[in-house]
Design a protein around this motif. Sequence first.
Motif, mmCIF file in Angstrom:
data_model
loop_
_atom_site.group_PDB
_atom_site.id
_atom_site.type_symbol
_atom_site.label_atom_id
_atom_site.label_comp_id
_atom_site.label_asym_id
_atom_site.label_seq_id
_atom_site.Cartn_x
_atom_site.Cartn_y
_atom_site.Cartn_z
ATOM 1 N N GLU A 292 0.829 -1.201 0.000
ATOM 2 C CA GLU A 292 0.000 0.000 0.000
ATOM 3 C C GLU A 292 0.870 1.260 0.000
ATOM 4 O O GLU A 292 0.576 2.234 -0.706
ATOM 5 N N GLU A 293 1.956 1.242 0.811
ATOM 6 C CA GLU A 293 2.852 2.394 0.840
ATOM 7 C C GLU A 293 3.524 2.587 -0.516
ATOM 8 O O GLU A 293 3.674 3.719 -0.988
ATOM 9 N N LEU B 269 1.435 11.546 -9.720
ATOM 10 C CA LEU B 269 0.754 12.836 -9.608
ATOM 11 C C LEU B 269 1.762 13.966 -9.773
ATOM 12 O O LEU B 269 1.492 14.950 -10.484
ATOM 13 N N SER B 270 2.941 13.815 -9.158
ATOM 14 C CA SER B 270 3.988 14.837 -9.290
ATOM 15 C C SER B 270 4.440 14.959 -10.738
ATOM 16 O O SER B 270 4.629 16.075 -11.249
ATOM 17 N N GLU B 271 4.616 13.798 -11.407
ATOM 18 C CA GLU B 271 5.027 13.830 -12.807
ATOM 19 C C GLU B 271 3.953 14.464 -13.692
ATOM 20 O O GLU B 271 4.265 15.225 -14.607
ATOM 21 N N VAL B 272 2.680 14.141 -13.387
ATOM 22 C CA VAL B 272 1.584 14.751 -14.159
ATOM 23 C C VAL B 272 1.552 16.251 -13.924
ATOM 24 O O VAL B 272 1.400 17.043 -14.870
ATOM 25 N N ARG B 273 1.734 16.660 -12.672
ATOM 26 C CA ARG B 273 1.748 18.092 -12.376
ATOM 27 C C ARG B 273 2.920 18.764 -13.076
ATOM 28 O O ARG B 273 2.785 19.851 -13.638
ATOM 29 N N SER B 274 4.079 18.110 -13.002
ATOM 30 C CA SER B 274 5.264 18.672 -13.643
ATOM 31 C C SER B 274 5.041 18.800 -15.147
ATOM 32 O O SER B 274 5.372 19.831 -15.749
ATOM 33 N N ALA C 196 1.798 9.179 -5.717
ATOM 34 C CA ALA C 196 2.327 10.525 -5.477
ATOM 35 C C ALA C 196 3.335 10.906 -6.554
ATOM 36 O O ALA C 196 3.331 12.039 -7.060
ATOM 37 N N GLN C 197 4.194 9.959 -6.933
ATOM 38 C CA GLN C 197 5.182 10.230 -7.964
ATOM 39 C C GLN C 197 4.490 10.478 -9.306
ATOM 40 O O GLN C 197 4.855 11.409 -10.037
#
Length: 163
Positions: free
Chosen positions: A108-109, A119-124, A116-117
């Motif tokens: 799960e972690e 999401l960060s890549e999509v945001r970036s 999160a990674q």
Amino acid sequence: MFDPNDPLFWILVSFVVFVAVAIYYRVPSLVGKLLDDRADAIRLELDEARKLREEAQALLGDYQRKAREAENEAKSIVEQAKVEAEALAADARKALVETLERRSKLAEEKISRAEAQALSEVRSAAVETAIAAAQEILKARAAGATGETLVTSSINDLRGKLN
């Protein structure tokens, strides 16, 4: 009556001589003593046989008691082994459940880190796309003196932020 030519006479004389010799050499007492000794030996053998029988019965009882004790001990060992096996099985089940829970938590972690990674890549990627789009829009709209003024002011702002 006693005729020396009669064989019965000589048989009688022989018998009397035999009895006299037997009595002279105490043969009856020797025979009696031998019989008494033989009776004593038989009595001793019977006593010894009785003692051996009693000892054998005592040994048999002892071995039967030891066999019962060994059987009871074997039963208790088997019972103890069953209890220990059940305890080991319970411990193994508990360890398996803990391992599964720990691995599930790690998975799960890992999933949440991957989310999160991602999401960060999509945001970036979205930010880069937005910057590129803004740059294209600014190039198209801010041409000439307005563009130069913006670039100069941005460079001055950038110098102030870097120092």
